[in-house]
Design a protein around this motif. Structure first.
Motif, PDB file in Angstrom:
ATOM      1  N   PHE A 113       0.839  -1.201   0.000  1.00 48.68           N
ATOM      2  CA  PHE A 113       0.000   0.000   0.000  1.00 48.68           C
ATOM      3  C   PHE A 113       0.873   1.250   0.000  1.00 48.68           C
ATOM      4  O   PHE A 113       0.673   2.190  -0.779  1.00 48.68           O
ATOM      5  CB  PHE A 113      -0.906   0.048   1.244  1.00 48.68           C
ATOM      6  CG  PHE A 113      -1.717  -1.168   1.519  1.00 48.68           C
ATOM      7  CD1 PHE A 113      -1.972  -2.104   0.520  1.00 48.68           C
ATOM      8  CD2 PHE A 113      -2.235  -1.401   2.785  1.00 48.68           C
ATOM      9  CE1 PHE A 113      -2.728  -3.239   0.789  1.00 48.68           C
ATOM     10  CE2 PHE A 113      -2.985  -2.519   3.058  1.00 48.68           C
ATOM     11  CZ  PHE A 113      -3.217  -3.446   2.054  1.00 48.68           C
ATOM     12  N   ARG A 143      -5.734  -0.148  -3.587  1.00 48.15           N
ATOM     13  CA  ARG A 143      -4.544  -0.112  -2.723  1.00 48.15           C
ATOM     14  C   ARG A 143      -4.338   1.291  -2.145  1.00 48.15           C
ATOM     15  O   ARG A 143      -3.962   1.448  -0.984  1.00 48.15           O
ATOM     16  CB  ARG A 143      -3.300  -0.540  -3.512  1.00 48.15           C
ATOM     17  CG  ARG A 143      -3.303  -1.973  -4.008  1.00 48.15           C
ATOM     18  CD  ARG A 143      -3.303  -2.962  -2.843  1.00 48.15           C
ATOM     19  NE  ARG A 143      -3.160  -4.322  -3.318  1.00 48.15           N
ATOM     20  CZ  ARG A 143      -4.155  -5.119  -3.655  1.00 48.15           C
ATOM     21  NH1 ARG A 143      -5.408  -4.673  -3.564  1.00 48.15           N
ATOM     22  NH2 ARG A 143      -3.939  -6.358  -4.080  1.00 48.15           N
ATOM     23  N   LEU A 146      -6.636   1.814   0.720  1.00 47.66           N
ATOM     24  CA  LEU A 146      -6.111   1.171   1.922  1.00 47.66           C
ATOM     25  C   LEU A 146      -4.980   1.994   2.534  1.00 47.66           C
ATOM     26  O   LEU A 146      -4.865   2.111   3.753  1.00 47.66           O
ATOM     27  CB  LEU A 146      -5.631  -0.244   1.587  1.00 47.66           C
ATOM     28  CG  LEU A 146      -6.744  -1.256   1.254  1.00 47.66           C
ATOM     29  CD1 LEU A 146      -6.152  -2.485   0.585  1.00 47.66           C
ATOM     30  CD2 LEU A 146      -7.507  -1.655   2.494  1.00 47.66           C
ATOM     31  N   VAL A 167      -9.455  -5.016   7.402  1.00 47.12           N
ATOM     32  CA  VAL A 167      -8.941  -3.698   7.017  1.00 47.12           C
ATOM     33  C   VAL A 167      -9.749  -3.130   5.856  1.00 47.12           C
ATOM     34  O   VAL A 167     -10.049  -1.923   5.819  1.00 47.12           O
ATOM     35  CB  VAL A 167      -7.446  -3.795   6.651  1.00 47.12           C
ATOM     36  CG1 VAL A 167      -6.960  -2.497   6.017  1.00 47.12           C
ATOM     37  CG2 VAL A 167      -6.615  -4.096   7.899  1.00 47.12           C
ATOM     38  N   MET A 168     -10.145  -3.993   4.923  1.00 46.44           N
ATOM     39  CA  MET A 168     -10.944  -3.527   3.788  1.00 46.44           C
ATOM     40  C   MET A 168     -12.241  -2.879   4.254  1.00 46.44           C
ATOM     41  O   MET A 168     -12.735  -1.918   3.653  1.00 46.44           O
ATOM     42  CB  MET A 168     -11.259  -4.705   2.858  1.00 46.44           C
ATOM     43  CG  MET A 168     -10.073  -5.251   2.104  1.00 46.44           C
ATOM     44  SD  MET A 168     -10.547  -6.724   1.139  1.00 46.44           S
ATOM     45  CE  MET A 168      -8.985  -7.146   0.363  1.00 46.44           C
ATOM     46  N   THR A 171     -12.474   0.992   4.870  1.00 44.76           N
ATOM     47  CA  THR A 171     -12.323   1.960   3.779  1.00 44.76           C
ATOM     48  C   THR A 171     -13.631   2.645   3.385  1.00 44.76           C
ATOM     49  O   THR A 171     -13.619   3.537   2.539  1.00 44.76           O
ATOM     50  CB  THR A 171     -11.736   1.283   2.530  1.00 44.76           C
ATOM     51  OG1 THR A 171     -12.648   0.272   2.065  1.00 44.76           O
ATOM     52  CG2 THR A 171     -10.399   0.636   2.833  1.00 44.76           C
TER      53      THR A 171
END
Length: 621
Positions: A113, A143, A146, A167-168, A171
């Motif tokens: 990232f 990316r 992120l 983590v996604m 976003t």
């Protein structure tokens, strides 16, 4: 130590080696690797051994060799291209291949990232970065999304406190404070938070574009009215979130309001539009029900004969042929026509009652009719008191429990109907355990019904758990989450009755609610059994009310497949289902197919929709 010779050889002399230990995944990512080599050159030498024929076998770097040959074939490299290599002896070849593939440490996704973000910061465009690494611009965009997360989230990811999937989920908002707050909240949980749950926590002021209210309004109308949509880039279904849920509700209300005059013309006193209608709104109203109208002798005899013929044809164990399917559909249509004669609202009661134009879970319009406002209850009582017939007492109340309206849609075999209601029972259990507030009220209602009435509540409060046989569990949800919670409470309460009393008395109010939810959920009984005269003895109207209160979406728990539905009904029923789920055009494409193929194709079409058979639909009108 074996001697290693660093050199360069022509690309045409390099060949793959049989001893390269990487056999799985050796063909993956070649396009991206080729793009990288074309942009920056070969950054790592190939490891080779010389053969007696003057060729060089690549024992480590087979994917790089494939990428180089791809570039040569595309005329981006000359055939005479000299490739830097490390030449090893026979004894060292296998060891070199193993060392490169096993001991190599993969780059952490967070570093990727940051690397992409660094290139963009240097002035490279998203398209340029995508071309350099052989990926699509969409990959780079995701990316970058992120990389823009709160440093707290990124560091938690590096420390393995969050998975990439989790983590996604963060976003969906650019607000770092909100991201950090949700991370702090889920860190206190005793189980991993799913990405969907993280997304839900971060979009509390938004509405999913798959929400039935948004689907009713439509994206075009919402955008035209000034609404904005946020997309979840990591959801393969391209899930979006309407930023202004209030606007969605206003547009839905306006559209439903335009339909009111047509419904009022049927003889109702009042009709309101409410796309967010809940049970809490309806429960303060008195309910009137369609009255049973006796069929004449000829119609009653015909209905009985049709029901017997249908069950005989549908339950012979074999997939019905085309001729049988046509006969089943004809019987079904005639039976529905006869049943329509059996129920009707009293026009005098309709003049005191009304209802709502609301929405089904699939976004279609739902009519909730037969509700009397508190101020009209005295007039209703006065209307009913002198009649004292059709099950009404002197106070105008129903003596008998209201029965479940017959499901709309094609007739299905009794065995399949039992399976569908078994799946619905388990789904209701799984949903009720999440709502202690509702569980407490359902338990109170069920106890009150047992002690103060003669009806059949939705919970078996003897107490005993309704057993669902294995032959009815086709396509049923997995009850493991509920079983796990029962086991957890069993261990906590200590087992014997005396200890259990003391343990329960010491619980906090919050824990008591949780315990009641677990115990009540286990007692839910929305199963199906055939009653007298072909009517359903269960699940009863309160199972329908529970589903509505929990806003049960059976597509979260059950999937229509050839095994669970389409292979069990007639071809005409399949056609009707596909028409509802997709369109008449899609249904027409299945005409002429053999039953088995038709069932499989219908399942594929339905998989991309929210379609459900009538017995599994919540709030069906």
């Amino acid at each position: 130590m074996n001697e290693i010779n660093v050199s360069a050889v022509p690309l045409t002399k390099l060949v793959p080696s049989a001893i390269n230990v990487r056999t799985t995944g050796r063909d993956k990512g070649i396009d991206g690797l080729a793009a990288s080599i074309a942009s920056r050159g070969l950054l790592q030498n190939l490891v080779v051994r010389e053969t007696e024929e003057g060729k060089y076998e690549v024992v480590a770097g087979g994917r790089r060799l494939a990428a180089l040959k791809q570039l040569c074939k595309a005329k981006k490299l000359p055939k005479s291209y000299m490739v830097p290599v490390q030449i090893v002896g026979e004894d060292a070849a296998l060891e070199a291949s193993l060392a490169e593939n096993v001991m190599r440490e993969q780059m952490h996704p967070a570093d990727q990232f940051a690397a992409f973000a660094g290139l963009i910061a240097q002035g490279h465009s998203i398209e340029d970065v995508a071309a350099r690494f052989g990926v699509t611009p969409g990959v780079v965009t995701r990316r970058m999304k992120l990389a823009s997360l709160s440093p707290v989230i990124i560091e938690a990811f590096r420390a393995d406190k969050l998975t990439l999937e989790q983590v996604m989920g963060f976003t969906v908002t650019d607000n770092h404070a909100e991201q950090e707050q949700v991370f702090a909240d889920i860190s206190e949980w005793h189980y991993p938070a799913e990405r969907s749950r993280i997304v839900q926590l971060l979009t509390h002021e938004k509405m999913k574009t798959t929400d039935h209210r948004f689907r009713f309004v439509g994206e075009d109308a919402y955008i035209a009215a000034g609404g904005a949509i946020t997309r979840d880039l990591f959801d393969e279904r391209d899930t979006g979130y309407a930023e202004d849920s209030a606007l969605v509700l206003r547009l839905a209300t306006e559209r439903l309001t335009a339909m009111i005059p047509e419904v009022l013309a049927q003889g109702w006193k009042w009709i309101e539009a409410d796309p967010a209608l809940t049970y809490d709104t309806m429960r303060t109203f008195t309910r009137i029900h369609p009255r049973h109208v006796e069929l004449n002798n000829d119609d009653a005899a015909r209905l009985s004969a049709l029901a017997e013929e249908y069950d005989r044809l549908a339950e012979d164990g074999d997939t019905p042929d085309d001729e049988t399917s046509e006969r089943l559909d004809a019987i079904d249509a005639e039976m529905e026509s006869l049943r329509d004669k059996e129920r009707a609202f009293d026009p005098a009661e309709m003049a005191l009652a009304g209802g709502w134009l609301a929405l089904h879970n699939d976004g279609s319009v739902k009519l909730e009719l037969g509700y009397v406002r508190p101020e009209d209850r005295p007039a209703l009582d006065a209307l009913r008191r002198p009649i004292n017939t059709d099950g009404q007492n002197e106070n105008g109340d129903d003596d008998a429990e209201p029965v479940t309206p017959a499901p709309t849609g094609p007739k299905v075999p009794e065995a399949l109907l039992a399976e569908l209601h078994a799946a619905r029972t388990i789904a209701l259990r799984l949903e009720l355990v999440k709502r202690p507030d509702i569980a407490l009220r359902v338990l109170a209602h069920s106890l009150a019904v047992r002690e103060m009435s003669h009806g059949t509540p939705v919970l078996t409060v003897h107490p005993s758990t309704t057993y669902i046989p294995e032959n009815q569990r086709v396509g049923c949800p997995d009850e493991t989450p509920l079983n796990d919670q029962r086991s957890r409470w069993n261990m906590r309460l200590g087992g014997d009755a005396a200890r259990m009393w003391d343990a329960i008395m010491a619980l906090s109010n919050e824990d008591v609610l949780d315990l009641i939810a677990v115990l009540s959920a286990s007692l839910v009984d929305a199963t199906y059994s055939k009653g007298q005269n072909g009517s359903a003895a269960k699940p009863g109207i309160y199972a329908e009310k529970l589903a509505a209160t929990l806003d049960l979406d059976m597509r979260q728990h059950w999937t229509p497949t050839a095994a669970t539905y389409f292979g069990r009904v007639s071809k005409d029923a399949i056609t009707e289902a596909v028409t509802e789920a997709a369109s008449e055009a899609e249904a027409a494409k299945l005409a002429g197919l053999k039953k088995g193929v038709m069932a499989e194709e219908a399942a594929l079409i339905a998989a991309d929709t929210t379609w459900l058979p009538a017995p599994l639909r919540t709030n069906r009108g």
